[in-house]
Design a protein around this motif. Structure first.
Motif, PDB file in Angstrom:
ATOM      1  N   GLY A 139       3.589   8.357  -6.137  1.00 55.66           N
ATOM      2  CA  GLY A 139       3.221   8.730  -7.325  1.00 55.66           C
ATOM      3  C   GLY A 139       4.435   9.642  -7.650  1.00 55.66           C
ATOM      4  N   ILE A 140       3.921  10.458  -8.839  1.00 53.58           N
ATOM      5  CA  ILE A 140       5.033  11.267  -9.557  1.00 53.58           C
ATOM      6  C   ILE A 140       4.922  12.799  -8.498  1.00 53.58           C
ATOM      7  CG2 ILE A 140       4.513  10.612 -11.551  1.00 53.58           C
ATOM      8  CD1 ILE A 140       2.784  12.998 -12.188  1.00 53.58           C
ATOM      9  N   GLU A 141       4.207  12.965  -7.637  1.00 50.41           N
ATOM     10  CA  GLU A 141       4.069  14.037  -6.756  1.00 50.41           C
ATOM     11  C   GLU A 141       4.869  13.544  -5.339  1.00 50.41           C
ATOM     12  OE1 GLU A 141       0.003  15.325  -6.181  1.00 50.41           O
ATOM     13  OE2 GLU A 141      -0.069  15.881  -8.487  1.00 50.41           O
ATOM     14  N   THR A 142       5.213  12.471  -5.130  1.00 48.46           N
ATOM     15  CA  THR A 142       5.835  11.961  -3.935  1.00 48.46           C
ATOM     16  C   THR A 142       7.308  12.669  -4.025  1.00 48.46           C
ATOM     17  OG1 THR A 142       4.866  10.067  -4.186  1.00 48.46           O
ATOM     18  CG2 THR A 142       6.527   9.914  -2.652  1.00 48.46           C
ATOM     19  N   THR A 143       7.793  13.125  -2.806  1.00 46.39           N
ATOM     20  CA  THR A 143       8.912  13.824  -2.939  1.00 46.39           C
ATOM     21  C   THR A 143      10.151  12.786  -2.669  1.00 46.39           C
ATOM     22  OG1 THR A 143       8.782  14.209  -0.444  1.00 46.39           O
ATOM     23  CG2 THR A 143       7.749  15.977  -1.970  1.00 46.39           C
ATOM     24  N   ASP A 144      11.456  13.158  -2.637  1.00 46.10           N
ATOM     25  CA  ASP A 144      12.448  12.200  -2.474  1.00 46.10           C
ATOM     26  C   ASP A 144      12.481  11.775  -0.951  1.00 46.10           C
ATOM     27  OD1 ASP A 144      13.122  12.258  -5.341  1.00 46.10           O
ATOM     28  OD2 ASP A 144      14.713  13.618  -4.988  1.00 46.10           O
ATOM     29  N   THR A 145      12.190  12.708  -0.255  1.00 44.88           N
ATOM     30  CA  THR A 145      12.148  12.525   1.186  1.00 44.88           C
ATOM     31  C   THR A 145      10.978  11.384   1.559  1.00 44.88           C
ATOM     32  OG1 THR A 145      12.791  14.713   1.700  1.00 44.88           O
ATOM     33  CG2 THR A 145      11.680  13.605   3.509  1.00 44.88           C
ATOM     34  N   GLU A 146       9.732  11.584   0.941  1.00 45.88           N
ATOM     35  CA  GLU A 146       8.841  10.631   1.052  1.00 45.88           C
ATOM     36  C   GLU A 146       9.037   9.438   0.750  1.00 45.88           C
ATOM     37  OE1 GLU A 146       4.889  13.560   1.296  1.00 45.88           O
ATOM     38  OE2 GLU A 146       5.642  12.981  -0.827  1.00 45.88           O
ATOM     39  N   LYS A 147       9.805   9.332  -0.346  1.00 43.94           N
ATOM     40  CA  LYS A 147      10.073   7.853  -0.874  1.00 43.94           C
ATOM     41  C   LYS A 147      11.248   7.400  -0.079  1.00 43.94           C
ATOM     42  CE  LYS A 147       9.387   9.299  -5.714  1.00 43.94           C
ATOM     43  NZ  LYS A 147      10.013   9.672  -7.092  1.00 43.94           N
ATOM     44  N   ALA A 148      12.039   8.158   0.377  1.00 45.48           N
ATOM     45  CA  ALA A 148      13.091   7.563   1.351  1.00 45.48           C
ATOM     46  C   ALA A 148      12.283   6.979   2.694  1.00 45.48           C
ATOM     47  CB  ALA A 148      14.152   8.620   1.765  1.00 45.48           C
ATOM     48  N   ILE A 149      11.511   7.632   3.245  1.00 49.81           N
ATOM     49  CA  ILE A 149      10.889   7.316   4.186  1.00 49.81           C
ATOM     50  C   ILE A 149       9.894   5.866   3.927  1.00 49.81           C
ATOM     51  CG2 ILE A 149       8.761   7.693   5.988  1.00 49.81           C
ATOM     52  CD1 ILE A 149       9.893  10.599   5.784  1.00 49.81           C
ATOM     53  N   VAL A 150       9.236   5.676   2.804  1.00 48.71           N
ATOM     54  CA  VAL A 150       8.820   4.586   2.351  1.00 48.71           C
ATOM     55  C   VAL A 150       9.646   3.361   2.311  1.00 48.71           C
ATOM     56  CG1 VAL A 150       7.410   3.518   0.456  1.00 48.71           C
ATOM     57  CG2 VAL A 150       6.848   5.757   1.401  1.00 48.71           C
ATOM     58  N   LYS A 151      10.916   3.501   1.836  1.00 48.95           N
ATOM     59  CA  LYS A 151      12.025   2.534   1.895  1.00 48.95           C
ATOM     60  C   LYS A 151      12.333   2.305   3.275  1.00 48.95           C
ATOM     61  CE  LYS A 151      14.336   2.576  -2.519  1.00 48.95           C
ATOM     62  NZ  LYS A 151      15.742   2.156  -3.221  1.00 48.95           N
TER      63      LYS A 151
ATOM     64  N   ILE B 295       0.642  -1.159   0.059  1.00 53.12           N
ATOM     65  CA  ILE B 295       0.162   0.036   0.152  1.00 53.12           C
ATOM     66  C   ILE B 295       1.019   1.220  -0.119  1.00 53.12           C
ATOM     67  CG2 ILE B 295      -1.656   1.332   1.439  1.00 53.12           C
ATOM     68  CD1 ILE B 295      -2.920  -1.598   2.008  1.00 53.12           C
ATOM     69  N   GLN B 296       2.056   1.124   0.627  1.00 56.81           N
ATOM     70  CA  GLN B 296       2.861   2.347   0.746  1.00 56.81           C
ATOM     71  C   GLN B 296       3.288   2.590  -0.733  1.00 56.81           C
ATOM     72  OE1 GLN B 296       5.863   2.673   4.474  1.00 56.81           O
ATOM     73  NE2 GLN B 296       5.997   0.804   3.275  1.00 56.81           N
ATOM     74  N   TYR B 297       3.736   1.758  -1.375  1.00 55.19           N
ATOM     75  CA  TYR B 297       4.446   1.766  -2.672  1.00 55.19           C
ATOM     76  C   TYR B 297       3.284   2.244  -3.664  1.00 55.19           C
ATOM     77  CZ  TYR B 297       9.108   0.490  -1.342  1.00 55.19           C
ATOM     78  OH  TYR B 297      10.293   0.291  -0.824  1.00 55.19           O
ATOM     79  N   VAL B 298       2.029   1.816  -3.412  1.00 57.83           N
ATOM     80  CA  VAL B 298       0.904   1.958  -4.541  1.00 57.83           C
ATOM     81  C   VAL B 298       0.545   3.595  -4.204  1.00 57.83           C
ATOM     82  CG1 VAL B 298      -1.517   1.760  -4.931  1.00 57.83           C
ATOM     83  CG2 VAL B 298      -0.165  -0.089  -4.531  1.00 57.83           C
ATOM     84  N   ASN B 299       0.694   4.076  -2.981  1.00 55.81           N
ATOM     85  CA  ASN B 299       0.279   5.432  -2.766  1.00 55.81           C
ATOM     86  C   ASN B 299       1.600   6.401  -3.338  1.00 55.81           C
ATOM     87  OD1 ASN B 299      -2.301   4.817  -1.701  1.00 55.81           O
ATOM     88  ND2 ASN B 299      -1.431   4.435   0.366  1.00 55.81           N
TER      89      ASN B 299
END
Length: 82
Positions: free
Chosen positions: A45-57, A39-43
């Motif tokens: 998108g292109i508007e997701t910041t690099d910081t948010e992507k790092a938190i998801v990882k 669900i984290q990865y599905v949510n």
């Protein structure tokens, strides 16, 4: 940023609740943890910041480490490929 931080706290709390749940089988625990991870990865998108992507990882690593405690083989696979 505040929203992302709250999501991470929620994820950590939820992961611990699932892991410590006495009612769920190990398979059910792993299934719920993997669903949370997906669900984290599905949510994202292109508007997701690099910081948010790092938190998801980072959240995924937390989830995979808990899965490793439940199922060593699967956890190792996820950690080595994640």
């Amino acid at each position: 940023m505040y929203y992302t931080h709250r999501v991470m706290i929620y994820t950590q709390e939820r992961v611990e609740k699932i892991y410590n749940c006495k009612v769920l089988s190990d398979k059910e625990k792993v299934d719920q943890l993997l669903e949370m991870d997906s669900i984290q990865y599905v949510n994202c998108g292109i508007e997701t910041t690099d910081t948010e992507k790092a938190i998801v990882k980072e959240n995924s690593l937390l989830i995979y480490k808990v899965i490793q405690k439940i199922d060593l083989r699967l956890g190792n696979i996820l950690l080595n490929n994640g």
